[in-house]
Design a protein around this motif. Structure first.
Motif, short mmCIF file in Angstrom:
data_model
loop_
_atom_site.label_atom_id
_atom_site.label_comp_id
_atom_site.label_asym_id
_atom_site.label_seq_id
_atom_site.Cartn_x
_atom_site.Cartn_y
_atom_site.Cartn_z
N ARG A 88 0.82 -1.22 0.00
CA ARG A 88 0.00 0.00 0.00
C ARG A 88 0.85 1.27 0.00
O ARG A 88 0.32 2.37 -0.04
CB ARG A 88 -0.95 0.00 1.20
N MET A 89 2.18 1.10 0.06
CA MET A 89 3.08 2.26 0.10
C MET A 89 2.84 3.24 -1.04
O MET A 89 2.83 4.45 -0.81
CB MET A 89 4.54 1.81 0.12
N PRO A 90 2.63 2.81 -2.30
CA PRO A 90 2.37 3.80 -3.36
C PRO A 90 1.16 4.68 -3.08
O PRO A 90 1.17 5.88 -3.38
CB PRO A 90 2.15 2.94 -4.61
N GLU A 91 0.10 4.12 -2.49
CA GLU A 91 -1.08 4.92 -2.14
C GLU A 91 -0.73 5.97 -1.08
O GLU A 91 -1.16 7.12 -1.17
CB GLU A 91 -2.20 4.04 -1.59
N LEU A 92 0.03 5.55 -0.09
CA LEU A 92 0.46 6.46 0.98
C LEU A 92 1.30 7.59 0.40
O LEU A 92 1.05 8.77 0.66
CB LEU A 92 1.24 5.70 2.04
N LEU A 93 2.29 7.24 -0.41
CA LEU A 93 3.19 8.25 -0.98
C LEU A 93 2.46 9.19 -1.92
O LEU A 93 2.76 10.39 -1.96
CB LEU A 93 4.36 7.57 -1.69
N GLU A 94 1.49 8.68 -2.68
CA GLU A 94 0.71 9.54 -3.57
C GLU A 94 -0.11 10.55 -2.76
O GLU A 94 -0.22 11.72 -3.12
CB GLU A 94 -0.20 8.71 -4.47
N GLY A 95 -0.69 10.11 -1.66
CA GLY A 95 -1.44 11.03 -0.81
C GLY A 95 -0.56 12.12 -0.23
O GLY A 95 -0.94 13.30 -0.19
N ILE A 96 0.65 11.74 0.20
CA ILE A 96 1.60 12.73 0.72
C ILE A 96 2.00 13.69 -0.39
O ILE A 96 2.05 14.91 -0.18
CB ILE A 96 2.83 12.04 1.33
N ALA A 97 2.25 13.17 -1.59
CA ALA A 97 2.64 14.03 -2.72
C ALA A 97 1.53 15.02 -3.07
O ALA A 97 1.80 16.20 -3.34
CB ALA A 97 2.99 13.16 -3.93
N ARG A 98 0.29 14.56 -3.08
CA ARG A 98 -0.83 15.46 -3.40
C ARG A 98 -0.97 16.55 -2.34
O ARG A 98 -1.19 17.73 -2.67
CB ARG A 98 -2.12 14.65 -3.55
N ALA A 99 -0.85 16.17 -1.08
CA ALA A 99 -0.91 17.18 -0.02
C ALA A 99 0.26 18.14 -0.12
O ALA A 99 0.09 19.36 0.03
CB ALA A 99 -0.93 16.51 1.36
N SER A 100 1.45 17.62 -0.40
CA SER A 100 2.64 18.46 -0.53
C SER A 100 2.46 19.50 -1.62
O SER A 100 2.84 20.66 -1.46
CB SER A 100 3.87 17.60 -0.83
N ALA A 101 1.88 19.09 -2.75
CA ALA A 101 1.65 20.02 -3.85
C ALA A 101 0.70 21.14 -3.42
O ALA A 101 0.93 22.31 -3.75
CB ALA A 101 1.08 19.28 -5.06
N LYS A 102 -0.33 20.80 -2.67
CA LYS A 102 -1.28 21.83 -2.21
C LYS A 102 -0.68 22.71 -1.13
O LYS A 102 -1.00 23.90 -1.05
CB LYS A 102 -2.56 21.16 -1.70
N LEU A 103 0.17 22.12 -0.27
CA LEU A 103 0.77 22.89 0.83
C LEU A 103 2.00 23.67 0.38
O LEU A 103 2.44 24.57 1.08
CB LEU A 103 1.18 21.93 1.96
N GLY A 104 2.56 23.32 -0.77
CA GLY A 104 3.77 23.98 -1.23
C GLY A 104 5.01 23.58 -0.44
O GLY A 104 5.98 24.33 -0.38
#
Length: 135
Positions: A88-104
């Motif tokens: 499930r690591m890819p799902e976790l990392l994708e969620g972090i990446a999406r949040a990171s993009a929004k948070l800058g």
């Protein structure tokens, strides 16, 4: 800045976080475990780990901003995932990446990941808590 993140020699370098944080500030902030609720208490991304991870990290960002902090001030993250398996690591990392993009920003403070049987309500798949330090 009150926090320095380090990968000491002799420890593996992990892409998504640093092994050690050194905090020199005087104000310690503990953010309660954040789940995938929006501001109205509605669960975001029911059944979707990626969407829930994103919402959790956005909620941590909101909590930090509410006290004048950001992910740059975080010294430790703890992530609890229901029924965790390494695939499930890819799902976790994708969620972090999406949040990171929004948070800058990219949350790279030392982190621990724990699999758990259940969280507060059955709809929640992940919970993220943070500790931060300000000058």
């Amino acid at each position: 800045m009150a926090v320095t993140l380090v990968n000491p020699s002799g420890l593996p370098e992990v892409d998504v976080y640093r092994q050690v944080s050194v905090a020199t500030g005087s104000k310690l902030i503990h953010v309660a475990g954040q789940v995938a609720w929006d501001a109205d208490g509605k669960t975001i991304g029911e059944g979707d780990l990626t969407a829930q991870v994103e919402q959790c990290y956005l909620n941590v960002g909101t909590a930090l901003a509410g006290v004048g902090a950001s992910f740059a001030d975080v010294v430790k993250l703890t992530v609890h995932v229901v029924d965790w398996t390494p695939d499930r690591m890819p799902e976790l990392l994708e969620g972090i990446a999406r949040a990171s993009a929004k948070l800058g920003t990219t949350p790279i403070a030392p982190a621990s990941l724990f699999g758990t049987a259940a969280l507060d309500v059955p709809e929640h798949l992940v919970e993220v808590e943070a500790t931060a330090v300000l000058d």
